[in-house]
Design a protein around this motif. Structure first.
Motif, PDB file in Angstrom:
ATOM      1  N   ASP A   7     -25.306  -8.783  10.368  1.00 30.31           N
ATOM      2  CA  ASP A   7     -23.992  -9.290   9.961  1.00 30.31           C
ATOM      3  C   ASP A   7     -23.797 -10.728  10.441  1.00 30.31           C
ATOM      4  OD1 ASP A   7     -23.533  -6.843   8.816  1.00 30.31           O
ATOM      5  OD2 ASP A   7     -22.153  -6.128  10.369  1.00 30.31           O
ATOM      6  N   ALA A   8     -24.126 -10.984  11.714  1.00 32.90           N
ATOM      7  CA  ALA A   8     -23.996 -12.342  12.247  1.00 32.90           C
ATOM      8  C   ALA A   8     -24.995 -13.274  11.585  1.00 32.90           C
ATOM      9  CB  ALA A   8     -24.206 -12.321  13.763  1.00 32.90           C
ATOM     10  N   TRP A   9     -26.185 -12.805  11.335  1.00 34.62           N
ATOM     11  CA  TRP A   9     -27.217 -13.611  10.663  1.00 34.62           C
ATOM     12  C   TRP A   9     -26.762 -13.971   9.254  1.00 34.62           C
ATOM     13  CZ3 TRP A   9     -32.942 -11.638   9.829  1.00 34.62           C
ATOM     14  CH2 TRP A   9     -33.751 -12.728   9.470  1.00 34.62           C
ATOM     15  N   SER A  10     -26.190 -13.002   8.559  1.00 38.24           N
ATOM     16  CA  SER A  10     -25.700 -13.250   7.205  1.00 38.24           C
ATOM     17  C   SER A  10     -24.602 -14.309   7.193  1.00 38.24           C
ATOM     18  CB  SER A  10     -25.174 -11.942   6.607  1.00 38.24           C
ATOM     19  OG  SER A  10     -24.600 -12.163   5.336  1.00 38.24           O
ATOM     20  N   SER A  11     -23.648 -14.199   8.109  1.00 37.44           N
ATOM     21  CA  SER A  11     -22.554 -15.178   8.171  1.00 37.44           C
ATOM     22  C   SER A  11     -23.090 -16.578   8.450  1.00 37.44           C
ATOM     23  CB  SER A  11     -21.554 -14.770   9.254  1.00 37.44           C
ATOM     24  OG  SER A  11     -20.953 -13.540   8.947  1.00 37.44           O
ATOM     25  N   ALA A  12     -24.070 -16.671   9.349  1.00 34.19           N
ATOM     26  CA  ALA A  12     -24.625 -17.975   9.697  1.00 34.19           C
ATOM     27  C   ALA A  12     -25.379 -18.595   8.530  1.00 34.19           C
ATOM     28  CB  ALA A  12     -25.547 -17.835  10.912  1.00 34.19           C
ATOM     29  N   VAL A  13     -26.152 -17.796   7.819  1.00 29.09           N
ATOM     30  CA  VAL A  13     -26.902 -18.319   6.670  1.00 29.09           C
ATOM     31  C   VAL A  13     -25.951 -18.753   5.561  1.00 29.09           C
ATOM     32  CG1 VAL A  13     -28.505 -17.715   4.820  1.00 29.09           C
ATOM     33  CG2 VAL A  13     -29.012 -17.040   7.170  1.00 29.09           C
ATOM     34  N   SER A  64     -25.406 -27.810  14.747  1.00 25.57           N
ATOM     35  CA  SER A  64     -24.657 -26.639  15.206  1.00 25.57           C
ATOM     36  C   SER A  64     -24.829 -25.459  14.257  1.00 25.57           C
ATOM     37  CB  SER A  64     -23.176 -26.988  15.342  1.00 25.57           C
ATOM     38  OG  SER A  64     -22.622 -27.373  14.096  1.00 25.57           O
ATOM     39  N   VAL A  65     -24.843 -25.721  12.958  1.00 24.29           N
ATOM     40  CA  VAL A  65     -25.010 -24.645  11.987  1.00 24.29           C
ATOM     41  C   VAL A  65     -26.416 -24.079  12.062  1.00 24.29           C
ATOM     42  CG1 VAL A  65     -24.981 -24.051   9.542  1.00 24.29           C
ATOM     43  CG2 VAL A  65     -23.260 -25.597  10.451  1.00 24.29           C
ATOM     44  N   VAL A  66     -27.412 -24.951  12.181  1.00 30.17           N
ATOM     45  CA  VAL A  66     -28.799 -24.497  12.301  1.00 30.17           C
ATOM     46  C   VAL A  66     -28.975 -23.655  13.561  1.00 30.17           C
ATOM     47  CG1 VAL A  66     -31.188 -25.241  12.597  1.00 30.17           C
ATOM     48  CG2 VAL A  66     -29.707 -26.428  10.971  1.00 30.17           C
TER      49      VAL A  66
END
Length: 318
Positions: free
Chosen positions: A245-251, A179-181
């Motif tokens: 912003d969303a990419w940063s939070s996910a990483v 899910s995180v990936v």
């Protein structure tokens, strides 16, 4: 059209969304406004005179080919926008200094906007948003807004844990939860979309400008294509920065939650303190990032996982 491309690509929706779809939008702009001025060329004349269904098939094929091509060279495309490639050194240095000052100004604005109990007003919240799109360390500042927005989460894992996420990226993805990936892939697809659309719309804009030299030019359509392509390219750059912003939070979530399974996958045990953990990941980086060194092996031995029999446990095995 995108559903057909999705099935052809085996369900790789992030590839369709990030690269195929924006490629189709770029081709559509080129086809509607530029090709009519290029009918003196046989290839474009045949497309213009074909049926609507054939034109749709040509658009689909061209979109898939262009999208896959751009996806395969995504890294250099990003590097240009981040300010690392094709930028004159002096220009890159001056832009970097400009962003260092902009980061400091945003930080000062946040400090001034803090009211009672540390609350921020709207102006301060917007300044905080700008500040957070920069790396935590000024030495990591890049020449462009997009470069800084990406560099902030590239540097996050090393700043917090001394863990090089770029070096251990594949290992992190292999051991983290699905899910995180998936969240990381979905978030990056949003940025890919705007980056791809920036390039294809920019190319359509330049092609419209060059098509003004054609003897069969339709000036009004070409000028309109140039304006639309340029405006879309500028807007896409700004939207790509926001989408990070969303990419940063996910990483960050991948790093924060994936460290434990990563350590287990590497046959290591997590130390008791964060300071010791930072030291461990630093040794892992030295061991994996450079040529084999016996000293690096000795440093890692202290963190090797040991099972109940006293033997080193490299992780669960079936």
């Amino acid at each position: 059209m995108t559903e057909i491309a999705k099935s052809v690509l085996g369900g790789s929706w992030t590839l369709v969304l990030g690269w195929i779809l924006p490629s189709s939008l770029g081709w559509s702009l080129f086809g509607f406004l530029v090709i009519p001025s290029l009918t003196n060329l046989d290839i474009f004349a045949s497309v213009s005179s074909s049926s609507a269904s054939n034109q749709a098939l040509v658009l689909l094929a061209a979109s898939v080919i262009l999208g896959l091509t751009l996806a395969s060279v995504a890294t250099p495309l990003y590097r240009v926008l981040e300010g690392y490639v094709l930028w004159p050194p002096r220009r890159a240095a001056s832009m970097t200094e400009k962003h260092v000052l902009a980061r400091r100004a945003a930080k000062e604005e946040v400090t001034k906007a803090r009211g009672a109990q540390g609350r921020l007003d709207l102006r301060g919240a917007l300044a905080l948003e700008r500040f957070r799109r920069y790396p935590d360390d000024e030495d990591q500042i890049a020449p462009t807004r997009l470069g800084n927005a990406i560099r902030r989460f590239e540097y996050y894992s090393y700043d917090r844990y001394q863990l090089s996420s770029q070096l251990l990226w594949n290992q992190l993805r292999a051991t983290a939860s699905e899910s995180v990936v998936k969240d990381v892939d979905d978030a990056r697809a949003g940025v890919d979309f705007f980056v791809c659309l920036l390039y294809v719309s920019g190319a359509a804009s330049v092609s419209a400008l060059l098509a003004l030299l054609s003897p069969e030019r339709q000036a009004a359509s070409l000028i309109l294509a140039f304006i639309i392509g340029a405006a879309v390219a500028v807007a896409c750059y700004r939207l790509a920065v926001v989408a990070t912003d969303a990419w940063s939070s996910a990483v960050r979530a991948l790093v924060d939650t994936g460290r434990l399974p990563l350590a287990k996958g590497l046959g290591l045990r997590m130390p008791e303190t964060l300071a010791q953990e930072r030291e461990m990941w630093q040794h892992v980086g030295w061991f994996l990032g450079y040529s084999f060194n016996a000293g690096a092996v000795g440093n890692l031995d202290a963190y090797r996982a040991v099972d109940e029999t006293g033997e080193h446990d490299g992780g669960d095995e079936e």
